[in-house]
Scaffold this motif. Structure first.
Motif, mmCIF file in Angstrom:
data_model
loop_
_atom_site.group_PDB
_atom_site.id
_atom_site.type_symbol
_atom_site.label_atom_id
_atom_site.label_comp_id
_atom_site.label_asym_id
_atom_site.label_seq_id
_atom_site.Cartn_x
_atom_site.Cartn_y
_atom_site.Cartn_z
ATOM 1 N N GLY A 109 0.963 -1.068 -0.061
ATOM 2 C CA GLY A 109 0.178 -0.098 -0.023
ATOM 3 C C GLY A 109 0.963 1.213 -0.055
ATOM 4 N N LYS A 110 1.924 1.060 0.690
ATOM 5 C CA LYS A 110 3.003 2.405 0.612
ATOM 6 C C LYS A 110 3.214 2.887 -0.571
ATOM 7 C CE LYS A 110 7.210 1.866 1.620
ATOM 8 N NZ LYS A 110 8.364 1.555 2.149
ATOM 9 N N TYR A 111 3.902 1.672 -1.569
ATOM 10 C CA TYR A 111 4.108 2.066 -3.031
ATOM 11 C C TYR A 111 3.087 2.324 -3.865
ATOM 12 C CZ TYR A 111 8.382 0.327 -1.076
ATOM 13 O OH TYR A 111 9.733 0.080 -0.675
ATOM 14 N N SER A 112 1.789 1.737 -3.564
ATOM 15 C CA SER A 112 0.696 2.283 -4.550
ATOM 16 C C SER A 112 0.422 3.658 -4.109
ATOM 17 C CB SER A 112 -0.450 1.460 -4.079
ATOM 18 O OG SER A 112 -0.841 1.778 -2.918
ATOM 19 N N THR A 113 0.700 4.496 -3.297
ATOM 20 C CA THR A 113 0.743 5.759 -3.201
ATOM 21 C C THR A 113 1.284 6.627 -4.145
ATOM 22 O OG1 THR A 113 2.484 6.015 -1.413
ATOM 23 C CG2 THR A 113 0.037 5.582 -0.462
ATOM 24 N N THR A 114 2.413 6.062 -4.622
ATOM 25 C CA THR A 114 3.095 6.720 -5.727
ATOM 26 C C THR A 114 2.459 6.786 -6.831
ATOM 27 O OG1 THR A 114 5.116 5.816 -4.773
ATOM 28 C CG2 THR A 114 5.390 6.460 -7.079
ATOM 29 N N VAL A 120 0.808 14.397 0.745
ATOM 30 C CA VAL A 120 0.816 14.241 2.061
ATOM 31 C C VAL A 120 0.771 12.862 2.466
ATOM 32 C CG1 VAL A 120 -0.504 15.065 4.348
ATOM 33 C CG2 VAL A 120 0.036 16.736 2.480
ATOM 34 N N VAL A 121 -0.345 12.125 2.143
ATOM 35 C CA VAL A 121 -0.533 10.726 2.403
ATOM 36 C C VAL A 121 0.920 9.917 2.391
ATOM 37 C CG1 VAL A 121 -1.920 8.931 2.154
ATOM 38 C CG2 VAL A 121 -2.844 11.030 2.265
ATOM 39 N N SER A 122 1.262 10.017 1.019
ATOM 40 C CA SER A 122 2.433 9.124 0.818
ATOM 41 C C SER A 122 3.683 9.500 1.635
ATOM 42 C CB SER A 122 2.914 9.630 -0.651
ATOM 43 O OG SER A 122 3.885 8.964 -1.178
ATOM 44 N N THR A 123 3.619 10.769 1.991
ATOM 45 C CA THR A 123 4.957 11.277 2.826
ATOM 46 C C THR A 123 4.782 10.798 4.266
ATOM 47 O OG1 THR A 123 5.282 13.383 1.373
ATOM 48 C CG2 THR A 123 6.296 13.227 3.616
ATOM 49 N N LEU A 162 13.733 15.511 4.693
ATOM 50 C CA LEU A 162 13.960 15.409 3.100
ATOM 51 C C LEU A 162 12.519 14.759 2.804
ATOM 52 C CD1 LEU A 162 17.641 14.101 3.059
ATOM 53 C CD2 LEU A 162 16.566 16.487 3.086
ATOM 54 N N ARG A 163 11.747 13.918 3.394
ATOM 55 C CA ARG A 163 10.561 13.457 2.981
ATOM 56 C C ARG A 163 9.667 14.550 2.463
ATOM 57 N NH1 ARG A 163 9.803 8.400 1.111
ATOM 58 N NH2 ARG A 163 10.694 6.873 2.506
#
Length: 661
Positions: free
Chosen positions: A473-478, A512-515, A561-562
């Protein structure tokens, strides 16, 4: 070098907790002597009572250490005997020695990131281990025997040294007496059974896997000495290359300042050289990472499943980085001074640079460590075909690196498109000025690779851990960030203000969600932090390899940096910096965050897992034994030693297969 430092340098890191605590015992002796001097010991009976009590306490600790060392050694020796017997049965079955048959199936890969192995396909046809698999298995098993021998010798020497130190400081002979009473009779000081096993492994490998060539067999089995320094010639080559790169880099800066490209070629010049420069930084950071891992005892060779006999030293990575840097600077100097070389078209030089760098990667010549280059290419191939096979630590580590190199990957697409569609047609349009539908697709590829790996890990995990789905799910935010960024870029000219564009708000929300998602996953899952909520190590964890201040720096650095995309967005909106320059800065910061700093803590977390499991070698992949071989194995394990000390002769091929039965 003092023994204490030698002891720490030569021990097997993953077994550190099972070695005798030489440093603690030495400290105990010094504290005991200092306490005796500081206390009032004017009366003879009080002095005698103190030293008697200290002697009992000290040798009680020694007995505890001895018991722990003995228990661990006996456990590892029993494990080695069973592996040795199983490997021998597999070897004899593959060699078709009379009386031996092949196994039913072969086992899948073992755990590399806290998961169970792949399920065994028990319905498949009969399979035997290949010669290549047997060579790999025997080389790893031989390494485990060498590490166990080193465990024996270091602990034996440690007990002898600490007893001598006790006698020296307390002017006593109790240390020597205790050593003679307990150590020679301890199981871990008996070298005979382990040495017999080593000899037989060498004989079996020579006879069956090296066609009788003992020199070739030992070349494959021999393990580099522990703590061996980097060869002087390697350090010299790296230093020479670094000096040449620094001089050429300074010359390039001066040349660009005094003789810049034509105004129409400046953007193309920057675009064509940014991608290759990323690989130079990539290798410099890799050299720094390996140096840090070695200094703090993180066994990256085991984590990446690399053969310890042929892994790269930091000096090698530095030499590779400088070599690419030299080619990069020479190409830029050629572009700037193309007229002096009687070359009409300056764009020949970036093309030559790309082709040379690609050839240095793929050409199978014995230069720049071909085995390492082949390992890298295979790893990239596994990343791009992630859903089709089991995923190991090195696979998803490389996938994460590709995510941090996203700008570099897109740059190389622009370079290919520039030379294929513009340069060949005589229209050298700067490659970064126009975009097409493939740019957002390519921008999603690294995230897709990691998402596919997570789904495959979820499929292969016996526990079906939900953490793999959360990671995917983390990578799907990209995908959402790329989608809304692309739609915003294509529709922004329709609005008077970018904040009127609905895709701007969708992009901000997705970012924002991805970060937040990525930051929390980094510090909690990848780094294993925020396990302690009070005390000196607040927000950290119990076991730390690096200084505590480094972890706090990483938490703050990762967070800042994020969120750099916020600064990037503001610079674009107020037109304070061009999109190309902000993307360049953001790319360098991302590489520094993930390629450099992230690597330290991610591998440290995996290293601590290996230490907890006492995993010091790569997993040995064995084929399953059939019922007859299981009975043979039980018969072999019932013997007193489990191994034979008889060496074979050239005509004893059959007897080697029967000597246990």
């Amino acid at each position: 070098m003092k023994f204490g430092k030698t002891f720490e340098t030569h021990l097997t890191i993953e077994w550190r907790q099972q070695y005798m605590r030489y440093t603690d015992l030495k400290t105990m002796i010094k504290q005991g002597v200092d306490a005796a001097r500081a206390s009032d010991t004017s009366q003879e009976y009080a002095t005698a009572a103190y030293y008697q009590a200290f002697e009992e306490a000290f040798f009680s600790e020694c007995r505890n250490e001895l018991e722990r060392v003995n228990n661990f050694f006996m456990e590892k020796l029993a494990e080695a005997r069973r592996k040795h017997a199983t490997l021998k049965l597999q070897l004899l079955a593959t060699a078709r020695v009379p009386g031996h048959t092949a196994s039913l199936t072969s086992l899948g890969s073992q755990r590399t990131e806290q998961v169970r192995p792949e399920p065994v396909n028990t319905s498949g046809s009969r399979k035997m281990m290949t010669q290549r698999q047997l060579r790999t298995a025997y080389s790893e098993f031989y390494l485990s025997l060498v590490l166990l021998q080193n465990f024996q010798s270091l602990n034996e020497t440690g007990f002898r040294k600490i007893c001598k130190k006790y006698d020296k400081y307390l002017k006593s002979s109790a240390g020597a007496d205790w050593f003679q009473r307990y150590i020679p009779q301890a199981a871990f000081t008996d070298h005979r059974s382990l040495q017999r096993m080593v000899i037989e492994v060498e004989d079996l490998y020579t006879f069956y896997l090296a066609a009788g060539d003992r020199a070739q067999a030992m070349n494959k089995l021999r393990v580099p000495p522990l703590g061996q320094p980097t060869p002087a010639q390697m350090v010299f080559r790296a230093g020479l290359a670094l000096g040449m790169f620094v001089m050429l880099f300074v010359a390039t800066l001066i040349s660009y300042w005094r003789r810049p490209p034509l105004q129409g070629n400046i953007l193309a010049f920057m675009s064509l050289y940014r991608g290759p420069f990323t690989w130079v930084i990539f290798n410099f950071f890799m050299a720094a990472n390996v140096t840090g891992w070695q200094r703090f005892g993180v066994n990256h060779v085991l984590i990446f499943e690399i053969d310890p006999r042929s892994h790269l030293q930091p000096a090698t990575f530095l030499e590779i980085a400088c070599t690419f840097g030299i080619l990069w600077t020479l190409s830029m100097l050629g572009f700037l001074y193309h007229g002096h070389f009687h070359v009409a078209d300056p764009f020949v030089f970036p093309l030559a640079l790309i082709l040379i760098m690609m050839l240095l990667l793929v050409v199978p010549l014995p230069i720049m460590n071909w085995p390492a280059r082949w390992w890298t290419m295979k790893l990239l191939g596994r990343v791009m075909t992630a859903p089709l096979h089991y995923v190991g630590f090195a696979d998803f580590w490389m996938g994460d690196q590709l995510n941090s190199l996203l700008t570099c990957i897109v740059d190389h697409y622009y370079i290919v498109r520039f030379y294929a569609y513009s340069w060949l047609r005589g229209q050298p349009v700067p490659p970064y000025l126009s975009t097409d539908v493939l740019v957002p697709v390519i921008s999603c590829l690294p995230a897709w690779f990691r998402l596919a790996q997570c789904l495959r890990r979820f499929r292969d995990s016996g526990s079906k851990s939900i953490s793999y789905l959360l990671n995917s799910g983390k990578y799907s935010t990209t995908f959402f960030v790329v989608l809304f960024s692309t739609l915003r870029a294509r529709t922004d000219d329709r609005y008077a203000n970018t904040f009127v564009n609905p895709y701007t708000w969708l992009l901000l929300a997705a970012s924002v969600v991805s970060t937040l998602y990525c930051f929390l996953w980094d510090v909690i899952k990848d780094f294993g932090l925020f396990r302690i909520w009070k005390g000196k190590q607040i927000f950290l964890r119990e076991k730390l390899v690096y200084p505590p201040a480094f972890y706090y720096f990483v938490i703050v650095e990762n967070l800042l940096l994020r969120w750099f995309w916020v600064i990037e967005f503001a610079l674009h909106h107020h037109e304070l910096m061009s999109p190309y320059n902000t993307k360049t800065l953001a790319s360098l910061l991302e590489i520094t965050r993930r390629r450099f700093i992230w690597n330290y803590l991610r591998l440290e977390n995996e290293h601590l897992y290996n230490c907890g499991k006492f995993r010091a070698i790569r997993d040995i992949h064995l084929a399953a034994l059939n019922p007859r071989q299981e009975r043979m194995l039980e018969s072999m394990m019932d013997e007193s030693d489990g191994v034979s000390n008889r060496r074979h002769k050239p005509d004893e091929r059959t007897r080697l297969g029967k000597e246990y039965f």
